[in-house]
Structure formats: structure tokens, C-alpha cells
Design a protein around this motif. Structure first.
Motif, PDB file in Angstrom:
ATOM      1  N   TRP A  92       1.228  -0.783   0.375  1.00 42.66           N
ATOM      2  CA  TRP A  92       0.231   0.526  -0.244  1.00 42.66           C
ATOM      3  C   TRP A  92       1.185   1.261   0.036  1.00 42.66           C
ATOM      4  O   TRP A  92       0.515   2.276  -0.815  1.00 42.66           O
ATOM      5  N   LEU A  93       1.685   1.462   0.414  1.00 45.70           N
ATOM      6  CA  LEU A  93       2.646   2.044   0.489  1.00 45.70           C
ATOM      7  C   LEU A  93       3.562   2.093  -0.874  1.00 45.70           C
ATOM      8  O   LEU A  93       4.204   3.264  -1.871  1.00 45.70           O
ATOM      9  N   ALA A 139       6.325  14.662   4.095  1.00 43.50           N
ATOM     10  CA  ALA A 139       6.131  15.225   5.550  1.00 43.50           C
ATOM     11  C   ALA A 139       5.786  14.635   6.848  1.00 43.50           C
ATOM     12  O   ALA A 139       5.940  14.101   8.053  1.00 43.50           O
ATOM     13  N   VAL A 140       4.219  14.383   6.377  1.00 39.24           N
ATOM     14  CA  VAL A 140       4.109  13.209   7.247  1.00 39.24           C
ATOM     15  C   VAL A 140       4.236  11.857   7.851  1.00 39.24           C
ATOM     16  O   VAL A 140       4.152  11.496   8.362  1.00 39.24           O
ATOM     17  N   LEU A 141       4.440  11.264   6.045  1.00 43.81           N
ATOM     18  CA  LEU A 141       5.408   9.972   6.219  1.00 43.81           C
ATOM     19  C   LEU A 141       6.838   9.939   7.483  1.00 43.81           C
ATOM     20  O   LEU A 141       6.512   8.569   8.252  1.00 43.81           O
ATOM     21  N   ASP A 185      -0.550   5.692  14.569  1.00 40.86           N
ATOM     22  CA  ASP A 185      -1.901   5.066  13.258  1.00 40.86           C
ATOM     23  C   ASP A 185      -2.424   6.610  12.710  1.00 40.86           C
ATOM     24  O   ASP A 185      -2.310   6.075  11.193  1.00 40.86           O
ATOM     25  N   TRP A 186      -2.483   7.131  12.966  1.00 40.16           N
ATOM     26  CA  TRP A 186      -3.142   8.550  12.187  1.00 40.16           C
ATOM     27  C   TRP A 186      -1.731   9.234  11.413  1.00 40.16           C
ATOM     28  O   TRP A 186      -2.662   9.795  10.186  1.00 40.16           O
ATOM     29  N   GLY A 191      -0.969  10.233   6.134  1.00 40.75           N
ATOM     30  CA  GLY A 191      -0.040  10.143   5.045  1.00 40.75           C
ATOM     31  C   GLY A 191      -0.081   9.319   3.483  1.00 40.75           C
ATOM     32  O   GLY A 191       0.390   9.541   2.977  1.00 40.75           O
ATOM     33  N   LEU A 192      -0.384   7.850   4.324  1.00 40.51           N
ATOM     34  CA  LEU A 192      -0.834   6.900   3.575  1.00 40.51           C
ATOM     35  C   LEU A 192      -2.199   7.300   2.018  1.00 40.51           C
ATOM     36  O   LEU A 192      -1.524   7.567   1.316  1.00 40.51           O
ATOM     37  N   TRP A 193      -2.973   7.899   2.683  1.00 46.95           N
ATOM     38  CA  TRP A 193      -4.326   8.456   1.654  1.00 46.95           C
ATOM     39  C   TRP A 193      -3.587   9.920   1.185  1.00 46.95           C
ATOM     40  O   TRP A 193      -3.811  10.002  -0.360  1.00 46.95           O
ATOM     41  N   LEU A 194      -2.967  10.775   1.073  1.00 45.01           N
ATOM     42  CA  LEU A 194      -2.367  11.994   0.781  1.00 45.01           C
ATOM     43  C   LEU A 194      -1.571  11.027  -0.143  1.00 45.01           C
ATOM     44  O   LEU A 194      -1.209  11.849  -1.338  1.00 45.01           O
ATOM     45  N   LEU A 195      -0.538  10.525  -0.083  1.00 40.75           N
ATOM     46  CA  LEU A 195       0.324   9.349  -0.745  1.00 40.75           C
ATOM     47  C   LEU A 195      -0.440   9.286  -2.366  1.00 40.75           C
ATOM     48  O   LEU A 195      -0.651   9.258  -3.336  1.00 40.75           O
ATOM     49  N   TRP A 196      -1.514   8.026  -1.699  1.00 45.72           N
ATOM     50  CA  TRP A 196      -2.659   8.119  -3.247  1.00 45.72           C
ATOM     51  C   TRP A 196      -3.001   8.880  -3.284  1.00 45.72           C
ATOM     52  O   TRP A 196      -3.480   8.537  -4.826  1.00 45.72           O
TER      53      TRP A 196
END
Length: 221
Positions: A92-93, A139-141, A185-186, A191-196
Motif C-alpha cells: 500500500w506504500l 512530511a507526514v510519513l 496510527d494517524w 500520510g498514506l491517503w495523501l500519497l495515494w
């Protein structure tokens, strides 16, 4: 070549790109994560500042026009490489990161092939949103890696049952395991949502550039 403040900021951002990986060579975590996060945020801010200053001061140059997209791509590619390398290699990443890296290489190849007609592939507003989404996601990741490492440090020496009891509230949380887990977790989810999202924008801009380049790719008979 004209060396003005916007160009100097662009060059510094380009130099900072490999510094993201070097942080993990010379510093232990979570210090490496902190330094990489601060370096990445600082470099991302200069991306906006140098462009703004170049336009406001009318100091736009060919050097800046060449180096600016290179610095952006270097920052994103190296940051994604570091994040994926220190992750659990979750598909997923890895998948959105692969899409982003493929697009950057593909568009760079298009521009190189087009040569003097590469001006056809000018940066669009959507491409700027793509870059913004990429940088915020990265940045979030990086922040997620910080929470993850502090959680591991706080739980060091505890057995799995004790950790579970603390997280479920059966044992007092003296080391802040619950808020560190929530932070990990958040930031991981966001970060994953933004990366997608960035990967989706990446595909859209890649297709837009390919569509604009197609007339120049036809064979001349």
C-alpha cells in the motif's frame, strides 16, 4: 549564469536532497527522522519562496528554470526511497511510490527527447498541486516514523502482554504508549491517503504531458 537569491535557494534545495538519506547514515533514530523531517520541510518551503521571489523581483533565469524541477524531483525521489526503505515494504506504500517514481522518470525522458520543443510540457496548476500533495504526504510519513520509533523506545523491555494491558487501559500508561500509538496510527493513515492522492494526481499530469507530446512523437515520413 546569474546567481541571485532565488537561484541560491534552489541550489541549496538540490544539495539538501541527498542530505535526507545521509541523515540516516550519521544519526541514530529518532534523531535521523527529526533531522530529515526538518530538512525536508525547510527545503519544501524554499520551493515556494524561491519561485515567489523570482517572480516578484523579476529574477527568473534559465538556470532557475532548469534546476527548480530537478530539485523537486530529487527531494521527492530520495525521500520516498528513504521512507520505503525504512518501512515494512507494505504494498500500500510501495505501489503509490512506484507510480510517482515512474511518472517522474517518464516525464523527464519525454522532456529530454523533445529537446527544444520541451516548452510544450510547461508546469500546469494541477502539476503544482501534485507536487504539494507529494511533499505534504512525505512530511507526514516522516512524522509517522518519529512516532513509531518513540513508541518502540517507550515499550523497550516490556513483554507483549504488558504492552497490551497498557494499551487496553488495564495498566497505567506511565510512558505515553497510547498517545504515541495514536500518533503513529494517524500520521501513517493520513500520510498514506495523501500519497495515494499524490499518485492519482501524478497519473493525471503524466497523461496530460503525454497527450501534449504525442504530436511531436509521430514519425515524419
Amino acid at each position: 549564469m546569474k546567481w541571485n537569491l532565488p537561484n541560491i535557494l534552489t541550489v541549496l534545495r538540490l544539495i539538501a536532497a541527498p542530505g535526507l538519506a545521509i541523515m540516516f547514515l550519521y544519526f541514530h533514530r529518532p534523531y535521523a527522522d527529526w533531522f530529515a523531517l526538518l530538512l525536508f520541510i525547510s527545503a519544501s518551503v524554499t520551493d515556494w519562496v524561491d519561485g515567489y521571489l523570482a517572480r516578484a523581483w523579476k529574477q527568473e533565469t534559465k538556470l532557475g528554470a532548469m534546476l527548480d524541477p530537478i530539485a523537486d524531483k530529487a527531494m521527492v525521489i530520495i525521500a520516498l526511497m528513504v521512507i520505503v526503505g525504512y518501512s515494512s515494504m507494505s504494498p500500500w506504500l510501495v505501489l503509490p511510490a512506484t507510480v510517482i517514481l515512474f511518472r517522474e522518470v517518464f516525464v523527464s525522458g519525454l522532456r529530454e527527447f523533445l529537446g527544444s520543443t520541451a516548452g510544450t510540457l510547461k508546469v500546469t496548476p494541477l502539476a503544482k498541486w501534485k507536487t504539494t500533495a507529494q511533499m505534504v504526504a512525505i512530511a507526514v510519513l516522516f512524522a509517522q516514523g518519529i512516532f513509531e520509533h518513540y513508541l518502540g523506545m517507550s515499550a523497550w523491555g516490556m513483554d507483549a502482554q504488558l504492552v497490551d494491558d497498557i494499551l487496553t487501559g488495564q495498566v497505567e500508561d506511565l510512558h505515553g504508549l497510547r498517545w504515541k500509538l495514536a500518533g503513529m496510527d494517524w500520521t501513517g493513515r493520513i500520510g498514506l491517503w495523501l500519497l495515494w492522492l499524490a499518485a492519482g494526481l501524478t497519473l493525471m499530469t503524466g497523461w496530460d504531458y503525454l497527450r501534449k507530446a504525442l504530436p511531436f512523437l509521430k514519425e515524419v515520413r
